[in-house]
Write a protein that holds these residues in place. Structure first.
Motif, mmCIF file in Angstrom:
data_model
loop_
_atom_site.group_PDB
_atom_site.id
_atom_site.type_symbol
_atom_site.label_atom_id
_atom_site.label_comp_id
_atom_site.label_asym_id
_atom_site.label_seq_id
_atom_site.Cartn_x
_atom_site.Cartn_y
_atom_site.Cartn_z
ATOM 1 N N ASP A 41 0.821 -1.212 0.000
ATOM 2 C CA ASP A 41 0.000 0.000 0.000
ATOM 3 C C ASP A 41 0.854 1.261 0.000
ATOM 4 O O ASP A 41 0.468 2.278 -0.595
ATOM 5 N N GLN A 42 2.007 1.227 0.654
ATOM 6 C CA GLN A 42 2.940 2.359 0.588
ATOM 7 C C GLN A 42 3.334 2.610 -0.863
ATOM 8 O O GLN A 42 3.303 3.750 -1.336
ATOM 9 N N THR A 43 3.688 1.536 -1.549
ATOM 10 C CA THR A 43 4.126 1.649 -2.939
ATOM 11 C C THR A 43 3.009 2.173 -3.823
ATOM 12 O O THR A 43 3.228 3.046 -4.680
ATOM 13 N N LYS A 44 1.793 1.672 -3.622
ATOM 14 C CA LYS A 44 0.647 2.153 -4.404
ATOM 15 C C LYS A 44 0.421 3.641 -4.175
ATOM 16 O O LYS A 44 0.220 4.409 -5.131
ATOM 17 N N LEU A 45 0.454 4.064 -2.903
ATOM 18 C CA LEU A 45 0.185 5.468 -2.590
ATOM 19 C C LEU A 45 1.287 6.377 -3.122
ATOM 20 O O LEU A 45 0.995 7.427 -3.700
ATOM 21 N N VAL A 46 2.523 5.986 -2.954
ATOM 22 C CA VAL A 46 3.635 6.805 -3.447
ATOM 23 C C VAL A 46 3.580 6.903 -4.975
ATOM 24 O O VAL A 46 3.820 7.972 -5.541
ATOM 25 N N THR A 47 3.231 5.811 -5.643
ATOM 26 C CA THR A 47 3.121 5.826 -7.098
ATOM 27 C C THR A 47 2.010 6.768 -7.551
ATOM 28 O O THR A 47 2.203 7.587 -8.460
ATOM 29 N N LEU A 108 0.463 6.053 -16.070
ATOM 30 C CA LEU A 108 -0.712 5.602 -15.327
ATOM 31 C C LEU A 108 -1.942 6.402 -15.683
ATOM 32 O O LEU A 108 -3.034 5.869 -15.753
ATOM 33 N N GLY A 109 -1.777 7.685 -15.869
ATOM 34 C CA GLY A 109 -2.909 8.547 -16.072
ATOM 35 C C GLY A 109 -3.762 8.637 -14.833
ATOM 36 O O GLY A 109 -3.467 8.037 -13.792
ATOM 37 N N LEU A 110 -4.828 9.393 -14.920
ATOM 38 C CA LEU A 110 -5.731 9.571 -13.788
ATOM 39 C C LEU A 110 -6.409 8.264 -13.405
ATOM 40 O O LEU A 110 -6.590 7.975 -12.222
ATOM 41 N N SER A 111 -6.782 7.461 -14.399
ATOM 42 C CA SER A 111 -7.483 6.213 -14.084
ATOM 43 C C SER A 111 -6.575 5.259 -13.317
ATOM 44 O O SER A 111 -7.029 4.575 -12.392
ATOM 45 N N GLY A 112 -5.308 5.211 -13.665
ATOM 46 C CA GLY A 112 -4.364 4.360 -12.946
ATOM 47 C C GLY A 112 -4.161 4.824 -11.525
ATOM 48 O O GLY A 112 -4.161 4.022 -10.585
ATOM 49 N N ALA A 113 -3.993 6.134 -11.352
ATOM 50 C CA ALA A 113 -3.830 6.684 -10.004
ATOM 51 C C ALA A 113 -5.074 6.395 -9.166
ATOM 52 O O ALA A 113 -4.976 6.045 -7.989
ATOM 53 N N ARG A 115 -7.081 3.871 -9.353
ATOM 54 C CA ARG A 115 -7.106 2.464 -8.947
ATOM 55 C C ARG A 115 -6.159 2.160 -7.789
ATOM 56 O O ARG A 115 -6.351 1.184 -7.071
ATOM 57 N N LEU A 116 -5.139 2.976 -7.600
ATOM 58 C CA LEU A 116 -4.128 2.717 -6.580
ATOM 59 C C LEU A 116 -4.512 3.208 -5.181
ATOM 60 O O LEU A 116 -3.840 2.882 -4.210
ATOM 61 N N VAL A 117 -5.587 3.996 -5.083
ATOM 62 C CA VAL A 117 -6.001 4.550 -3.789
ATOM 63 C C VAL A 117 -7.400 4.047 -3.433
ATOM 64 O O VAL A 117 -8.083 3.467 -4.261
ATOM 65 N N ASP A 118 -7.804 4.292 -2.185
ATOM 66 C CA ASP A 118 -9.122 3.838 -1.736
ATOM 67 C C ASP A 118 -10.226 4.848 -2.027
ATOM 68 O O ASP A 118 -11.371 4.471 -2.254
#
Length: 139
Positions: A41-47, A108-113, A115-118
């Motif tokens: 989750d750290q990696t997802k949020l930082v990305t 990633l674009g906005l859609s990728g970002a 997907r990475l957050v809640d």
């Protein structure tokens, strides 16, 4: 976010250069570790934060990023608000489409970002700018 969520003091970074994007990533990583997000989750949020901070710089002409802890009474998380006074997003539906890119970012674009957050909320107005709020909760 609900009305019962408690947000700790937010720390602001003004984003005007690539180095500021690096500072955003570092701050997000530090707070993610502090609230005990898992490594994944750290990696997802930082990305996501990196992509959105870069968008703030490249497409919004710079802006601000506010980062802080959030507590909803059951769990902790990190809230990040990206704001710019750039041109806004003319076609938000297209910008949120998987695979849509205008190049230059992490791809990633906005859609990728999103997907990475809640939680992901975007407010954009053509000619006035864009504000994106995201939250990643501890599991």
């Amino acid at each position: 976010m609900t009305a019962g969520d408690d947000i700790a003091a937010m720390e602001r970074i003004v984003v005007r250069t690539d180095q500021d994007v690096v500072r955003v990533r570092q701050l997000v990583r530090t707070l993610a570790v502090a609230v005990k997000l898992s490594l994944v989750d750290q990696t997802k949020l930082v990305t996501a934060a990196s992509e959105l901070a870069r968008n703030t710089l490249v497409y919004g002409g710079g802006g601000t990023v506010d980062v802080g802890r959030v507590d909803n009474g059951r769990r902790l998380g990190i809230k990040i608000v990206f704001a710019d006074e750039g041109p806004g997003i003319a076609d938000l539906s297209l910008a949120l489409t998987d695979g849509y890119t205008t190049g230059g970012g992490l791809g990633l674009g906005l859609s990728g970002a999103r997907r990475l957050v809640d939680e992901f909320d975007i407010d954009t107005r053509v000619g006035q700018g864009t504000t994106i709020s995201v939250i990643k909760w501890c599991r």
